[in-house]
Motif scaffolding. Structure first.
Motif, mmCIF file in Angstrom:
data_model
loop_
_atom_site.group_PDB
_atom_site.id
_atom_site.type_symbol
_atom_site.label_atom_id
_atom_site.label_comp_id
_atom_site.label_asym_id
_atom_site.label_seq_id
_atom_site.Cartn_x
_atom_site.Cartn_y
_atom_site.Cartn_z
ATOM 1 N N LYS A 1 -6.948 3.876 5.002
ATOM 2 C CA LYS A 1 -5.726 4.719 5.312
ATOM 3 C C LYS A 1 -6.514 5.617 5.604
ATOM 4 C CE LYS A 1 -8.056 7.077 1.003
ATOM 5 N NZ LYS A 1 -7.700 7.934 -0.123
ATOM 6 N N ASP B 1 1.023 4.576 5.608
ATOM 7 C CA ASP B 1 0.399 3.931 6.422
ATOM 8 C C ASP B 1 1.387 3.377 7.083
ATOM 9 O OD1 ASP B 1 -1.746 4.924 5.090
ATOM 10 O OD2 ASP B 1 -2.249 3.103 3.753
ATOM 11 N N GLY C 1 1.201 -1.371 -0.087
ATOM 12 C CA GLY C 1 0.381 -0.281 0.125
ATOM 13 C C GLY C 1 0.781 0.777 0.045
ATOM 14 N N LYS C 2 0.218 2.316 0.833
ATOM 15 C CA LYS C 2 1.043 3.148 1.031
ATOM 16 C C LYS C 2 2.441 3.328 2.605
ATOM 17 C CE LYS C 2 -0.540 7.347 0.186
ATOM 18 N NZ LYS C 2 -1.176 8.604 0.465
#
Length: 420
Positions: A219, A152, A148-149
């Protein structure tokens, strides 16, 4: 005293004077209270195509203050999380520096996390150039990728360590029952990036968000459009981290991920799979129980061979393990039982390696094992003619011959099952 002795004394005095002058003072020193120690950093690419840097700044006064009420009840914030954006990594870090009243210091930074968008869209050989040029960053800085990011991950609250960077580094260094050998540092990763024969890989950090509001959105709050800086409160960042998978790169970009079993196959071939646990079933059904074995030692050798126009790599894997748990109905450990268990483990290892090759050899055609390096050492003349095409199709056209030998060397304190 003779003139020669006087001259020698004068020379010694002059030399010592120069040494004393060169040792006095610390021209590049900074007081501890004047620096902002960065513990962990993440890199993403946002919707505008800009670099998004998220950094965790350690609150040293919070960690070491014995009189802090927040610190004493375990609910204090030991870090300040800041996100900034920029058209380049240097610009984003510059904006980060201008948002805090202290000098950024990266000498104690433990972890660098790359978000999926950054790792898959950017050529990392160029994108990580700043981290190799800036002398504050240590070459053994651990490099991770997340699906993901990266933001995070950085905004995750540490559970057992004062800072998140120390907690992630602890997952790498002190895990007793799981391997973390897929994780590479900045130096080794950069070396593989510039190699003509081998592609890089590193560990994947995953997060399981526990906060209700974050679980709904999946998120953290995005950066406000009107500002290039965002502060994220620690109370809304509770999650747990795991390290099981591997990110694989080709031509400087992320090409895909290996799951847990495929990662095991990679580490078998690298000779790095230690401390991991293999579960072998006792029979055909789950009710018949399992035998759990802990891998203690792995030796892997790779020998290339030219067979006419074909290249064959002979891989020999010798591993030792110990029985950690038995829930089978078998009352004792016999020689037949051990022989059958060894064959079971060898079958599991072969399947994990086959699953690995299905991806890296046939789907991605990326040599992360180092077969090209082995061939280059044994056949340097032949390598010169095929070096330029190895990453394109050379690895895919090779044959792999695998021999696996697994032995159980220890049985724990009890030789048998608890049913005896």
């Amino acid at each position: 005293m003779s003139n020669i002795s006087k001259f020698r004394c004068l020379i010694i005095i002059v030399i010592n004077s120069f040494l004393l002058i060169s040792l006095t003072g610390c021209w590049s020193s900074h007081e501890a209270e004047e620096i902002a120690v960065t513990d962990i950093m993440g890199i993403d690419i946002n919707e505008k195509g800009e670099y998004e840097i998220t950094a965790s700044i350690v609150k040293t006064y919070q960690i070491f203050s014995l009189t802090s009420k927040n610190n004493s009840d375990g609910k204090g914030e030991n870090s300040l999380i800041i996100s900034t954006t920029g058209k380049s990594i240097v610009q984003a870090i510059s904006r980060l520096s201008s948002s805090i009243p202290k000098r950024l210091y990266f000498g104690h930074m433990n972890v660098l996390v790359l978000g999926n968008t950054f790792a898959s869209k950017e050529n990392l050989e160029q994108s990580l150039d700043y981290f190799k040029r800036e002398n504050d960053f240590r070459p053994n800085l651990q490099l991770y990728v997340t699906k993901g990011k990266a933001k995070d991950i950085i905004t995750t609250k540490p559970e057992l360590k004062p800072t998140l960077g120390l907690e992630i580094r602890g997952m790498f260094a002190t895990n007793r029952y799981a391997t973390s050998s897929m994780v590479k540092d900045l130096s080794k990763f950069s070396e593989a990036l510039s190699s003509v024969s081998t592609e890089p890989y590193t560990g994947v950090l995953s997060t399981s968000i526990k906060n209700d509001e974050l679980a709904k959105t999946g998120k953290v709050e995005p950066i406000a459009k009107e500002s290039s800086k965002s502060l994220i409160p620690q109370e809304s960042r509770e999650a747990s981290l795991s390290l099981n998978e591997t990110a694989v790169f080709k031509n400087g970009k992320l090409v895909g991920y290996l799951n847990k079993e495929e990662t095991n196959g990679l580490l078998w071939l690298k000779g790095d799979l230690v401390k991991d646990v293999i579960v072998a079933p006792c029979g055909d059904g789950p009710s018949e129980g399992n035998t759990s074995l802990t891998i203690r030692k792995v030796n892997t050798s790779i020998s290339p061979e030219k067979n006419d126009s074909k290249i064959v790599f002979h891989v020999d894997i010798h591993a030792d393990g110990e029985i950690s748990e038995i829930t089978c109905s078998t009352p004792s450990i016999s020689s037949n039982y051990l022989a059958n268990l060894n064959r079971q483990v060898e079958g599991i290892v072969r399947k994990e390696i086959d699953d690995l090759f299905r991806k890296i050899k046939y789907d991605w055609n990326t040599d992360i094992i180092g077969f090209g390096d082995q061939f280059k050492r044994k056949y340097p003349e032949d390598w010169r003619g095929m070096a330029s095409s190895w990453k394109k199709d050379g690895f895919k056209d090779t044959d792999i011959d695998i021999n696996i030998d697994f032995s159980i060397t220890r049985f724990g304190l009890q030789k048998g099952t608890t049913s005896e």
